[in-house]
Design a protein around this motif. Structure first.
Motif, PDB file in Angstrom:
ATOM      1  N   ALA A   1       5.576  -5.008  -3.883  1.00 57.96           N
ATOM      2  CA  ALA A   1       4.483  -3.954  -3.651  1.00 57.96           C
ATOM      3  C   ALA A   1       4.710  -2.881  -4.362  1.00 57.96           C
ATOM      4  O   ALA A   1       3.829  -2.274  -5.150  1.00 57.96           O
ATOM      5  CB  ALA A   1       4.291  -3.629  -2.033  1.00 57.96           C
TER       6      ALA A   1
ATOM      7  N   ALA B   1       3.887  -3.511  -8.008  1.00 65.30           N
ATOM      8  CA  ALA B   1       2.462  -3.787  -8.449  1.00 65.30           C
ATOM      9  C   ALA B   1       1.744  -2.461  -8.341  1.00 65.30           C
ATOM     10  O   ALA B   1       0.749  -2.062  -9.131  1.00 65.30           O
ATOM     11  CB  ALA B   1       1.870  -4.466  -7.068  1.00 65.30           C
ATOM     12  N   LEU B   2       2.051  -1.558  -7.415  1.00 64.81           N
ATOM     13  CA  LEU B   2       1.680  -0.276  -7.469  1.00 64.81           C
ATOM     14  C   LEU B   2       1.849   0.486  -8.831  1.00 64.81           C
ATOM     15  O   LEU B   2       1.035   1.200  -9.261  1.00 64.81           O
ATOM     16  CB  LEU B   2       2.094   0.399  -6.077  1.00 64.81           C
ATOM     17  CG  LEU B   2       1.280   0.320  -4.823  1.00 64.81           C
ATOM     18  CD1 LEU B   2       2.048   0.671  -3.656  1.00 64.81           C
ATOM     19  CD2 LEU B   2      -0.195   0.367  -4.641  1.00 64.81           C
TER      20      LEU B   2
ATOM     21  N   GLY C   1      -3.682   0.623  -7.370  1.00 68.45           N
ATOM     22  CA  GLY C   1      -3.093  -0.402  -6.592  1.00 68.45           C
ATOM     23  C   GLY C   1      -3.417   0.225  -5.228  1.00 68.45           C
ATOM     24  O   GLY C   1      -3.732  -0.772  -4.173  1.00 68.45           O
ATOM     25  N   ALA C   2      -3.115   1.597  -4.744  1.00 69.89           N
ATOM     26  CA  ALA C   2      -3.340   1.998  -3.489  1.00 69.89           C
ATOM     27  C   ALA C   2      -4.831   2.012  -2.983  1.00 69.89           C
ATOM     28  O   ALA C   2      -5.019   1.731  -2.093  1.00 69.89           O
ATOM     29  CB  ALA C   2      -2.584   3.163  -3.516  1.00 69.89           C
TER      30      ALA C   2
ATOM     31  N   SER D   1      -0.339  -7.699  -7.813  1.00 67.78           N
ATOM     32  CA  SER D   1      -0.688  -8.516  -6.827  1.00 67.78           C
ATOM     33  C   SER D   1      -1.355  -8.174  -5.598  1.00 67.78           C
ATOM     34  O   SER D   1      -2.036  -8.859  -4.799  1.00 67.78           O
ATOM     35  CB  SER D   1       0.933  -8.945  -6.340  1.00 67.78           C
ATOM     36  OG  SER D   1       1.551  -8.107  -5.792  1.00 67.78           O
ATOM     37  N   GLU D   2      -1.316  -6.817  -5.189  1.00 65.03           N
ATOM     38  CA  GLU D   2      -1.900  -6.099  -4.159  1.00 65.03           C
ATOM     39  C   GLU D   2      -3.295  -6.355  -4.365  1.00 65.03           C
ATOM     40  O   GLU D   2      -4.246  -6.606  -3.393  1.00 65.03           O
ATOM     41  CB  GLU D   2      -1.539  -4.774  -3.983  1.00 65.03           C
ATOM     42  CG  GLU D   2      -2.196  -3.986  -2.842  1.00 65.03           C
ATOM     43  CD  GLU D   2      -1.602  -2.414  -2.606  1.00 65.03           C
ATOM     44  OE1 GLU D   2      -2.471  -1.662  -2.663  1.00 65.03           O
ATOM     45  OE2 GLU D   2      -0.444  -2.354  -2.217  1.00 65.03           O
TER      46      GLU D   2
ATOM     47  N   GLU E   1      -4.650  -9.791  -3.623  1.00 61.53           N
ATOM     48  CA  GLU E   1      -4.641 -10.192  -2.450  1.00 61.53           C
ATOM     49  C   GLU E   1      -5.800  -9.569  -1.671  1.00 61.53           C
ATOM     50  O   GLU E   1      -6.683 -10.105  -0.587  1.00 61.53           O
ATOM     51  CB  GLU E   1      -3.459  -9.694  -1.731  1.00 61.53           C
ATOM     52  CG  GLU E   1      -3.288 -10.339  -0.077  1.00 61.53           C
ATOM     53  CD  GLU E   1      -3.459 -11.849  -0.047  1.00 61.53           C
ATOM     54  OE1 GLU E   1      -3.715 -12.203   1.253  1.00 61.53           O
ATOM     55  OE2 GLU E   1      -3.150 -12.616  -0.928  1.00 61.53           O
ATOM     56  N   ARG E   2      -6.231  -8.143  -1.985  1.00 57.43           N
ATOM     57  CA  ARG E   2      -7.384  -7.794  -1.142  1.00 57.43           C
ATOM     58  C   ARG E   2      -8.721  -8.407  -1.812  1.00 57.43           C
ATOM     59  O   ARG E   2      -9.345  -8.468  -1.002  1.00 57.43           O
ATOM     60  CB  ARG E   2      -7.600  -6.358  -1.819  1.00 57.43           C
ATOM     61  CG  ARG E   2      -6.335  -5.382  -1.285  1.00 57.43           C
ATOM     62  CD  ARG E   2      -6.401  -3.851  -1.472  1.00 57.43           C
ATOM     63  NE  ARG E   2      -5.509  -3.065  -1.087  1.00 57.43           N
ATOM     64  CZ  ARG E   2      -5.377  -1.842  -1.235  1.00 57.43           C
ATOM     65  NH1 ARG E   2      -6.403  -0.993  -1.958  1.00 57.43           N
ATOM     66  NH2 ARG E   2      -4.536  -0.958  -0.500  1.00 57.43           N
TER      67      ARG E   2
END
Length: 332
Positions: free
Chosen positions: A19, A22-23, A30-31, A271-272, A275-276
């Motif tokens: 995570a 990714a961010l 990402g957030a 990746s975040e 996934e969202r």
């Protein structure tokens, strides 16, 4: 097989990002993603299967993200132009691709033509499959062909005369018809178009004799009596086309083909974000009644897959279609 190894490696590389990484890769995006419109590229003209799926899917996802998701048609070279543009796009989650089953076939066709592929499948992360429809063989309602037997018999009497359209060389519609012509030993005249939409328009105008099409774009025209469906490429009859037999029923055991639609992102997208988008896709397919109605009405009911299930399906289907492209060989 190389295709399978490449895709799993690419998906694994994207999914392996922790995570924090990714961010870091996506910064604040990402957030907080999405903070602006997400462009969904359809690499074909309006009216084809990818377009028919992309528009209600994008509308449903807009309701989840509260951000615009404009569908941008970017046709050319049977889907290569638009797909390659997404491969080159910034991997920030703001450019997605609604692809067809031709996604893996097109790079192989480029290789057969002696060209370096404009994109490769490992440049994309599979997010979700939305539909998976067998194609149907369409002819104008005013044509003399009432059954597949009529069509085949006439084609044998007049080799090289009866035309069929496609969305371009090696496109899904081309490969489906190539399966039929090979199995039935037919000599039909292939007429490539820029996409399934223009090919369907030509069929409706009477300038084209036949076409393999997804049931979605064809459904309304068959119901209105403008087109006639002679057979379908599936393993069973299609809801809404219950009177249309399968090729298997008619004795062509190896003629089976599906047009599926799937959402992809550039593989380096954090990746975040992947996934969202995957979770939002699942959410709308399970709960958005407007999306379900739109796809049902179009004749393409939801056939959702995501994660490893979509990857496995993509690998198996793509490997079979790549072999079909290789059987077609170089097209001059």
């Amino acid at each position: 097989m190389l295709l399978r190894r490449e895709l799993l490696a690419a998906l694994g590389a994207a999914g392996a990002l922790p995570a924090g990484a990714a961010l870091a890769q996506g910064g604040t995006q990402g957030a907080s993603w999405p903070t602006r419109p997400i462009q969904v590229v359809v690499p074909f003209p309006p009216g084809g299967q990818a377009d028919v799926t992309a528009r209600p899917v994008s509308a449903a996802l807009e309701r989840v993200f509260r951000q615009a998701m404009p569908v941008v048609n970017r046709p050319g070279a049977g889907g290569i132009v638009g797909t390659a543009s997404v491969a080159r796009a910034a991997p920030d989650g703001y450019t997605a691709l609604m692809a067809l089953s031709s996604h893996a076939m097109l790079p192989e066709s480029e290789r057969l033509q002696g060209r370096t592929p404009a994109y490769t499948v490992e440049q994309f992360a599979p997010i979700a499959r939305f539909t998976a429809d067998p194609t149907v063989l369409l002819v104008p309602a005013g044509s003399p062909w009432k059954t597949l037997a009529d069509f085949v018999a006439d084609a044998k009497r007049r080799p090289g005369v009866i035309t069929y359209g496609s969305a371009g060389n090696y496109s899904t519609l081309h490969v489906a018809m190539a399966m039929l012509t090979g199995a039935a030993n037919l000599d039909l005249l292939h007429v490539p178009f820029q996409g399934g939409g223009p090919a369907l328009t030509a069929l409706l105008s009477g300038t084209l004799d036949s076409l393999a099409s997804g049931p979605g774009p064809a459904s309304v025209h068959v119901k209105e009596g403008k087109l006639r469906a002679l057979a379908n490429w599936g393993s069973q009859r299609i809801p809404g086309f219950e009177d249309v037999p399968t090729f298997k029923e008619l004795g062509y055991a190896d003629v089976e083909f599906y047009i599926w639609t799937g959402l992809f992102l550039p593989v380096a997208t954090p990746s975040e974000i992947q996934e969202r988008l995957r979770q939002a896709s699942l959410q709308v397919c399970e709960t958005d009644e407007a999306l379900k109605r739109a796809l049902d009405t179009a004749g393409s009911p939801i056939a959702y897959l995501d994660g490893p299930a979509f990857v496995n399906f993509f690998n198996e289907d793509s490997a079979r279609l790549v072999r079909a492209v290789q059987r077609i060989g170089k097209v001059d």
